[in-house]
Design a protein around this motif. Structure first.
Motif, PDB file in Angstrom:
ATOM      1  N   ILE A   1       0.857  -1.188   0.000  1.00 57.06           N
ATOM      2  CA  ILE A   1       0.000   0.000   0.000  1.00 57.06           C
ATOM      3  C   ILE A   1       0.890   1.234   0.000  1.00 57.06           C
ATOM      4  O   ILE A   1       1.673   1.443   0.941  1.00 57.06           O
ATOM      5  N   TYR A   2       0.770   2.035  -1.051  1.00 50.64           N
ATOM      6  CA  TYR A   2       1.619   3.222  -1.199  1.00 50.64           C
ATOM      7  C   TYR A   2       0.734   4.460  -1.272  1.00 50.64           C
ATOM      8  O   TYR A   2      -0.096   4.601  -2.178  1.00 50.64           O
TER       9      TYR A   2
ATOM     10  N   ASP B   1      -4.452  12.183  -0.843  1.00 55.37           N
ATOM     11  CA  ASP B   1      -5.631  11.934  -1.674  1.00 55.37           C
ATOM     12  C   ASP B   1      -5.480  10.776  -2.650  1.00 55.37           C
ATOM     13  O   ASP B   1      -6.462  10.366  -3.262  1.00 55.37           O
ATOM     14  N   PHE B   2      -4.259  10.283  -2.830  1.00 55.26           N
ATOM     15  CA  PHE B   2      -4.016   9.268  -3.858  1.00 55.26           C
ATOM     16  C   PHE B   2      -3.293   8.078  -3.229  1.00 55.26           C
ATOM     17  O   PHE B   2      -2.198   8.222  -2.692  1.00 55.26           O
ATOM     18  N   THR B   3      -3.915   6.882  -3.321  1.00 58.05           N
ATOM     19  CA  THR B   3      -3.356   5.656  -2.745  1.00 58.05           C
ATOM     20  C   THR B   3      -3.366   4.552  -3.793  1.00 58.05           C
ATOM     21  O   THR B   3      -4.371   4.348  -4.491  1.00 58.05           O
ATOM     22  N   LEU B   4      -2.252   3.838  -3.903  1.00 61.64           N
ATOM     23  CA  LEU B   4      -2.140   2.690  -4.796  1.00 61.64           C
ATOM     24  C   LEU B   4      -1.899   1.425  -3.974  1.00 61.64           C
ATOM     25  O   LEU B   4      -1.127   1.430  -3.022  1.00 61.64           O
TER      26      LEU B   4
ATOM     27  N   VAL C   1      -3.676  -4.482  -9.389  1.00 64.33           N
ATOM     28  CA  VAL C   1      -3.346  -3.110  -9.006  1.00 64.33           C
ATOM     29  C   VAL C   1      -4.649  -2.360  -8.792  1.00 64.33           C
ATOM     30  O   VAL C   1      -5.542  -2.394  -9.648  1.00 64.33           O
ATOM     31  N   ARG C   2      -4.755  -1.676  -7.638  1.00 64.33           N
ATOM     32  CA  ARG C   2      -5.932  -0.868  -7.320  1.00 64.33           C
ATOM     33  C   ARG C   2      -5.504   0.524  -6.898  1.00 64.33           C
ATOM     34  O   ARG C   2      -4.404   0.708  -6.376  1.00 64.33           O
ATOM     35  N   GLY C   3      -6.400   1.482  -7.112  1.00 69.10           N
ATOM     36  CA  GLY C   3      -6.101   2.839  -6.705  1.00 69.10           C
ATOM     37  C   GLY C   3      -7.339   3.590  -6.288  1.00 69.10           C
ATOM     38  O   GLY C   3      -8.455   3.268  -6.722  1.00 69.10           O
ATOM     39  N   THR C   4      -7.155   4.588  -5.419  1.00 69.14           N
ATOM     40  CA  THR C   4      -8.247   5.480  -5.016  1.00 69.14           C
ATOM     41  C   THR C   4      -7.742   6.918  -5.055  1.00 69.14           C
ATOM     42  O   THR C   4      -6.626   7.207  -4.627  1.00 69.14           O
TER      43      THR C   4
ATOM     44  N   SER D   1     -12.314   5.218  -7.781  1.00 70.96           N
ATOM     45  CA  SER D   1     -11.635   3.952  -7.511  1.00 70.96           C
ATOM     46  C   SER D   1     -11.462   3.214  -8.839  1.00 70.96           C
ATOM     47  O   SER D   1     -12.344   3.257  -9.706  1.00 70.96           O
ATOM     48  N   PHE D   2     -10.328   2.532  -8.988  1.00 73.62           N
ATOM     49  CA  PHE D   2     -10.087   1.786 -10.217  1.00 73.62           C
ATOM     50  C   PHE D   2      -9.189   0.599  -9.899  1.00 73.62           C
ATOM     51  O   PHE D   2      -8.517   0.554  -8.845  1.00 73.62           O
ATOM     52  N   GLY D   3      -9.177  -0.368 -10.819  1.00 74.55           N
ATOM     53  CA  GLY D   3      -8.335  -1.535 -10.611  1.00 74.55           C
ATOM     54  C   GLY D   3      -8.297  -2.420 -11.840  1.00 74.55           C
ATOM     55  O   GLY D   3      -9.213  -2.414 -12.676  1.00 74.55           O
ATOM     56  N   VAL D   4      -7.220  -3.193 -11.958  1.00 71.49           N
ATOM     57  CA  VAL D   4      -7.071  -4.167 -13.033  1.00 71.49           C
ATOM     58  C   VAL D   4      -6.396  -5.404 -12.452  1.00 71.49           C
ATOM     59  O   VAL D   4      -5.530  -5.296 -11.577  1.00 71.49           O
ATOM     60  N   LYS D   5      -6.804  -6.576 -12.921  1.00 78.15           N
ATOM     61  CA  LYS D   5      -6.330  -7.833 -12.331  1.00 78.15           C
ATOM     62  C   LYS D   5      -6.164  -8.885 -13.417  1.00 78.15           C
ATOM     63  O   LYS D   5      -7.004  -9.008 -14.323  1.00 78.15           O
TER      64      LYS D   5
END
Length: 815
Positions: A350-351, A356-359, A423-426, A435-439
């Protein structure tokens, strides 16, 4: 002279003491936590509680006084008392907190409600009484969630089956073994309740950020420890130990749980005499290391080994009516040996790029190695029981309607490896969030099936249902003996999947009304290669939306609506038909969800309550219809079915007893399917009515003595038919499922009651109690054993009864 003066000084105090007595007690809040500095007063006389909530005050004898208990943070409570005992009296009371909540807290709680997520208190989940205590056991008390098998942790939601439920632990999807066919083989759920911090559940209309399933989402978060502690639980059903702590200047936090389960206590209460040696073992750990304020690395690992050895000896079951009772006597030989080895590991980083932005990146691998070996021969006698009360042979079998035998054989092996990277992000800004993500996921399965069944009735081998020459016993059959069922398949399957989602959330105001809404879309692309054959590239598009509004009314109410197009791409289990043959071209099952709901929060008896109501409708297409035998699901693998489901769920929860959450659930469901345009019939999960009560209580003058009650009533489902049967010919329902479990425990010490000396000072928590499962000893059944009467050529479905009344002792301690 001095002595006389001293006596005269004490005389008024002595006279007062003769006319008064001591009132003592403890003041706590609704969470059973002592309250310090509570003012206790009558007239001009008063005192206050100490740090343990204890107080002591003199009150007059034979005179009514009004005692007032007041505190700046709690509502004032008054009590009229007339003391009649010189030895003193005791009165304990509970003060209700003044409701002054911060806006931020209200927003956070309302957001989950607006998203259709039901949050369950982990303390309630741990205290819910049941054969499989824990998260799933608590879910089964909710409306719309059904299960009629107390040995299983699987559950059906609003007409769906076990395979239609999503389960996440710390954002990582978890799986269950493939070959398990009986609840008593399951052993342990993946979820270790002793490690859980948060529980969120959605029964339908869930967000796009969750995966592709048709029914529900269970979202579990394991906790990051804040202290060093060891918790041990032990009972006649098994034991568990959980260790948690922080290390390396509190940068590393770890929680590890070890569990052992033995279902012998339950299985030995059934009507089958057996030699049963189950060994269910589970080790699970969650590690979290903070490299910096911006980056955290987590690891979730699980190792589970279930050895199931089963040797049935005999069975005696009576059924039928009072006027025509029947009895089945079975003698067995042989045994069943099953092994389920599962391993799971996941790393997630978790980075936080900024506030406001987390990956979040995740890589995980799941492996299950399963062996299902059995050879069980059964010889049975189906007889009529003498029902004549005046007969010398009353209650004895006087005539045999059917005599026969059955031999079941299996050598099934399965090895499945599921690997994925995600990978997910907010991105947050003001009151909005993207929110977005790809798997990417790859599944490799190797499956070897060797399974057959031979049935004999009075010396004549029963031919398969589709056999053309089956005129026995009128004409002898001189050909080879053919098994009634025979499955021999070797399947090698590889599935590649790419999924992705985008979701937009916003909170705002419409005039003075607060609103929440989110819009999202999921995509799923997959391709199947199996036994040298490849499917076409398949693709689904799944838009979803939610809207909620909290009107600016005097009454605290929230209304919400959600829905979308939901799809379930096939897993390996859905690609395999009744005979084990593979169909790589099976399409995704599809469902259109529409859910409307209302939450009404109110105060009753000075305590908080909430009434939740939801109505739902599902339009189902491309259904892969199935049969259910115990917990084993067998699919048709052809997508030729359509159907629907609709219903209404209601739940009233709150503090029926101060400081203890309880609830009442009521659900109505109707779900039907139309297989290949043959007409609508009830689906295997068509459980029309659901009624459940989860009740927690304690003795007012002895609050450490607690009681827990779990009542469940479910109407019967269509089923109990042979797996090979045509469901249109078997629509009779199993009997209603009724069950009551009761638990009583005593808390010797906990966070609110600590000792500085003595043996109890060594414990942070210590609780012991008794559990009475199925206290009314109700005979519930989930499947039937089918035997044949050669004279009438009829089949009799003899119910397989579940567990009877069982008493369990348990103890829990924390150091």
């Amino acid at each position: 002279m001095k002595k006389i003066f001293f006596v005269l000084c004490l005389l008024p105090s002595f006279l007062v003491a003769q006319k008064t007595t001591i009132l003592r007690g403890t003041v706590k809040n609704s969470s059973n936590i002592p309250i310090e500095k509570v003012s206790i007063k009558y007239g001009r006389t008063g005192t206050e509680t100490d740090k343990n909530g204890n107080y002591r005050i003199r009150v007059p004898l034979e005179k009514e006084v009004t005692i007032a208990y007041s505190h700046v943070s709690y509502k004032t409570f008054t009590k009229k008392i007339t003391a009649k005992n010189k030895k003193g009296i005791r009165f304990n009371t509970i003060l209700i907190a003044k409701t002054e909540e911060l806006d931020e807290i209200i927003i956070q709680d309302r957001r989950k409600e607006a998203q259709g997520l039901e949050s369950i208190n982990i303390k309630t989940a741990l205290s819910t009484i049941g054969p499989n205590a824990g998260v799933e056991n608590t879910l089964m008390t909710l409306p719309g969630v059904n299960n009629n098998n107390e040995l299983s942790t699987q559950y059906n939601v609003r007409g769906g089956n076990f395979d239609e439920n999503l389960v996440y632990v710390n954002g990582i999807q978890v799986y269950r073994p493939f070959l398990i066919r009986s609840g008593q083989q399951e052993g342990l759920s993946f979820i270790n309740s002793n490690m859980v911090q948060n529980i969120d559940f959605s029964a339908g209309g869930f967000q796009a950020k969750y995966g592709d399933r048709l029914s529900s989402v269970l979202d579990i978060t394991y906790r990051k420890p804040k202290e060093t502690a060891t918790t041990i639980n032990a009972s006649l059903l098994g034991a568990s130990a959980t260790f948690e702590g922080q290390f390396l200047d509190k940068k590393l936090s770890t929680i590890t749980g070890v569990r052992y389960r033995d279902n012998s206590l339950f299985v030995n209460s059934k009507q089958i005499e057996i030699n049963f040696r189950p060994r269910f073992t589970d080790v699970q750990t969650f590690l979290s290391y903070d490299f910096s304020e911006k980056f955290t690395l987590n690891f979730l690992g699980n190792f589970s080994l279930n050895n199931y050895n089963y040797q049935p000896l005999s069975r005696r079951t009576r059924f039928g009516t009072v006027a025509n009772p029947l009895e089945l006597i079975v003698f067995y030989s042989g045994q069943e040996e099953n092994n389920y080895l599962t391993m799971f590991g996941a790393f997630s980083g978790i980075y936080s790029i900024n506030d406001d932005f987390t990956l979040t990146t995740t890589a995980s691998r799941y492996n299950t190695q399963e062996e299902e070996y059995f050879d069980i021969a059964a010889q049975y006698n189906l007889g009529e029981v003498d029902a004549n009360i005046g007969s010398e042979n009353f209650g004895e079998v006087e005539f045999s309607q059917g005599i026969g035998s059955q031999l079941n054989h299996a050598r099934n092996d399965l090895d499945a490896l599921i690997t994925n990277a995600e990978v997910r992000g907010t991105i947050k800004k003001d009151k909005t969030q993207w929110s977005f993500g790809v798997k990417y996921q790859k599944e490799d399965i190797k499956d070897r099936i060797r399974e057959w069944e031979i049935i004999d009735s009075l010396g004549f081998s029963i031919r398969p249902p589709n056999h053309t020459s089956n005129n026995q016993p009128y004409q002898p059959f001189e050909g080879d003996i053919v098994p009634f069922q025979n499955i021999r398949e070797d399947n090698t399957v590889a599935i590649d999947r790419i999924t992705g989602f985008v979701q937009f959330d916003k909170r705002s105001f419409w005039n003075e009304h607060e609103i929440w809404y989110n819009l999202g879309v999921r995509t799923h692309h997959w391709k199947v290669k199996g036994n040298g054959v490849s499917s076409k590239n398949q693709f689904i598009f799944s838009p979803r939306a939610q809207f909620a509004i909290k009107p600016d009314w005097e009454k605290d109410m929230l209304f919400r609506v959600s829905g979308g197009w939901y799809s379930q791409p096939p897993s390996y289990r859905e690609l395999r038909d009744f005979n084990g043959q593979l169909n790589v071209d099976v399409k995704a099952q599809q469902s259109i969800h529409l859910v409307t709901g209302m939450d009404y929060s109110f105060t009753m008896w000075g305590r908080p309550f909430k009434l939740t109501t939801e109505a739902y409708y599902k339009n189902l297409s491309n259904i892969n219809s199935y049969t259910v035998d115990n917990v084993r699901i067998r699919y048709r693998a052809d997508n030729v079915t359509k159907g629907y489901a609709y219903g209404l769920d209601l739940r009233l929860n709150g503090e029926f007893v101060p400081g203890s959450e309880s609830w009442v659930s009521i659900g109505y469901l109707k779900t039907e399917e139309n297989i290949n345009n043959r007409g609508y019939i009830s689906r295997p999960t068509d459980q029309r009515l659901k009624f459940a009560i989860l009740f927690q209580d304690y003795v007012p003058n002895l609050p450490n003595l607690k009681a827990y009650l779990n009542l469940v009533f479910n109407t019967g489902v269509p089923g109990g038919s042979p797996a090979y049967a045509d469901p249109y010919n078997f629509q009779e329902r199993l009997r209603d499922y009724r069950r009551a479990d009761l638990g009583v425990s005593y808390v010797f010490t906990d966070a609110n009651k600590q000792y500085d000396t003595g043996w109890l000072s060594k414990f942070k928590e210590l609780t012991a109690g008794l559990e009475l499962f199925n206290m009314f000893d109700i005979q519930n059944s989930i499947t039937n054993t089918w035997v044949r009467d050669v004279y009438s050529k009829r089949q009799f479905g003899i119910p397989n009864f579940m567990t009877g009344r069982v008493l369990n002792f348990k103890v829990s301690m924390k150091f």
